[in-house]
Design a protein around this motif. Structure first.
Motif, mmCIF file in Angstrom:
data_model
loop_
_atom_site.group_PDB
_atom_site.id
_atom_site.type_symbol
_atom_site.label_atom_id
_atom_site.label_comp_id
_atom_site.label_asym_id
_atom_site.label_seq_id
_atom_site.Cartn_x
_atom_site.Cartn_y
_atom_site.Cartn_z
ATOM 1 N N UNK A 63 0.562 -14.980 -13.576
ATOM 2 C CA UNK A 63 2.102 -14.140 -13.211
ATOM 3 C C UNK A 63 1.714 -12.602 -12.717
ATOM 4 N N UNK A 64 -0.454 -12.449 -13.624
ATOM 5 C CA UNK A 64 -0.816 -10.853 -12.705
ATOM 6 C C UNK A 64 -1.562 -11.085 -11.548
ATOM 7 N N UNK A 65 -1.993 -12.019 -11.033
ATOM 8 C CA UNK A 65 -1.956 -12.291 -9.416
ATOM 9 C C UNK A 65 -0.599 -12.352 -9.075
ATOM 10 N N UNK A 66 0.421 -12.925 -9.653
ATOM 11 C CA UNK A 66 2.058 -12.526 -8.452
ATOM 12 C C UNK A 66 1.909 -10.683 -8.671
ATOM 13 N N UNK A 67 2.057 -9.935 -9.802
ATOM 14 C CA UNK A 67 2.362 -8.311 -9.827
ATOM 15 C C UNK A 67 1.997 -8.028 -9.150
ATOM 16 N N UNK A 68 0.475 -8.015 -9.163
ATOM 17 C CA UNK A 68 -0.742 -7.403 -8.685
ATOM 18 C C UNK A 68 -0.374 -7.665 -7.039
ATOM 19 N N UNK A 69 -0.541 -8.910 -6.689
ATOM 20 C CA UNK A 69 0.082 -8.848 -4.972
ATOM 21 C C UNK A 69 1.293 -8.445 -4.344
ATOM 22 N N UNK A 70 2.556 -8.400 -5.490
ATOM 23 C CA UNK A 70 3.514 -8.271 -4.938
ATOM 24 C C UNK A 70 3.273 -6.500 -5.013
ATOM 25 N N UNK A 71 3.248 -5.568 -6.111
ATOM 26 C CA UNK A 71 2.756 -3.871 -5.584
ATOM 27 C C UNK A 71 2.248 -3.934 -4.679
ATOM 28 N N UNK A 72 0.848 -4.230 -4.026
ATOM 29 C CA UNK A 72 -0.337 -4.267 -3.274
ATOM 30 C C UNK A 72 0.583 -4.246 -2.275
ATOM 31 N N UNK A 73 1.454 -4.532 -2.042
ATOM 32 C CA UNK A 73 2.165 -5.577 -0.249
ATOM 33 C C UNK A 73 2.676 -4.169 -0.323
ATOM 34 N N UNK A 74 3.808 -3.782 -1.138
ATOM 35 C CA UNK A 74 4.526 -2.407 -0.990
ATOM 36 C C UNK A 74 3.593 -0.860 -0.933
ATOM 37 N N UNK A 75 2.524 -1.322 -1.807
ATOM 38 C CA UNK A 75 1.703 0.062 -1.872
ATOM 39 C C UNK A 75 1.392 0.398 -0.438
ATOM 40 N N UNK A 76 1.575 2.203 -0.130
ATOM 41 C CA UNK A 76 0.696 2.992 0.246
ATOM 42 C C UNK A 76 -0.782 2.634 0.982
ATOM 43 N N UNK A 77 -1.591 1.914 -0.665
ATOM 44 C CA UNK A 77 -2.934 1.877 -0.564
ATOM 45 C C UNK A 77 -3.268 1.148 -0.049
#
Length: 133
Positions: free
Chosen positions: A42-56
């Motif tokens: 769940x932690x990796x999943x949360x990071x990857x989904x957030x980064x996928x939509x990040x402008x960073x």
């Protein structure tokens, strides 16, 4: 970190991908591997989904993160070509697939006692949407 996580998801989904199986089996395989990854990490999943939509994350990095997913892209194109979404852009279909997988993972996280129900219902919704069955 983004590229490392995407590589881990790719390996999880595609290292034992049944490339010669029927379209339905391949689609279910991808579904199961992605949802299983999201629930197991769940932690990796949360990071990857957030980064996928990040402008960073730069576009070049996003393109690099998609390398190695050719079998998945081919399966998705084949799925959409034969069904109700055949006239829609590829990106629409992939976004639909990811949205339903992410929704399924979120429901399972909220209702773990009903994991099997939501897991199957999510895939059924996706399959019926793209195949028209």
């Amino acid at each position: 970190m983004y590229l490392e996580l995407k590589a881990e998801v790719r390996a999880n989904m595609l290292d034992t991908y049944p490339a010669h199986a029927s379209l339905g089996v391949r689609a279910r395989w991808v579904w199961d591997m992605y949802v299983r990854f999201g629930i197991a990490h769940p932690d990796k999943y949360k990071v990857i989904t957030q980064l996928s939509v990040s402008n960073s994350i730069w576009e070049q990095t996003k393109r690099l993160s998609m390398e190695g997913y050719e079998a998945l892209h081919a399966m998705i194109q084949e799925t959409f070509a034969c069904g109700a979404l055949k006239d829609q852009p590829y990106e629409f279909g992939t976004t639909l697939l990811l949205s339903l997988m992410n929704m399924t993972i979120e429901f399972i996280a909220l209702h773990p006692s009903e994991a099997d129900r939501f897991w199957d219902a999510g895939f059924t919704a996706f399959w019926n949407a793209v195949t028209g069955s």
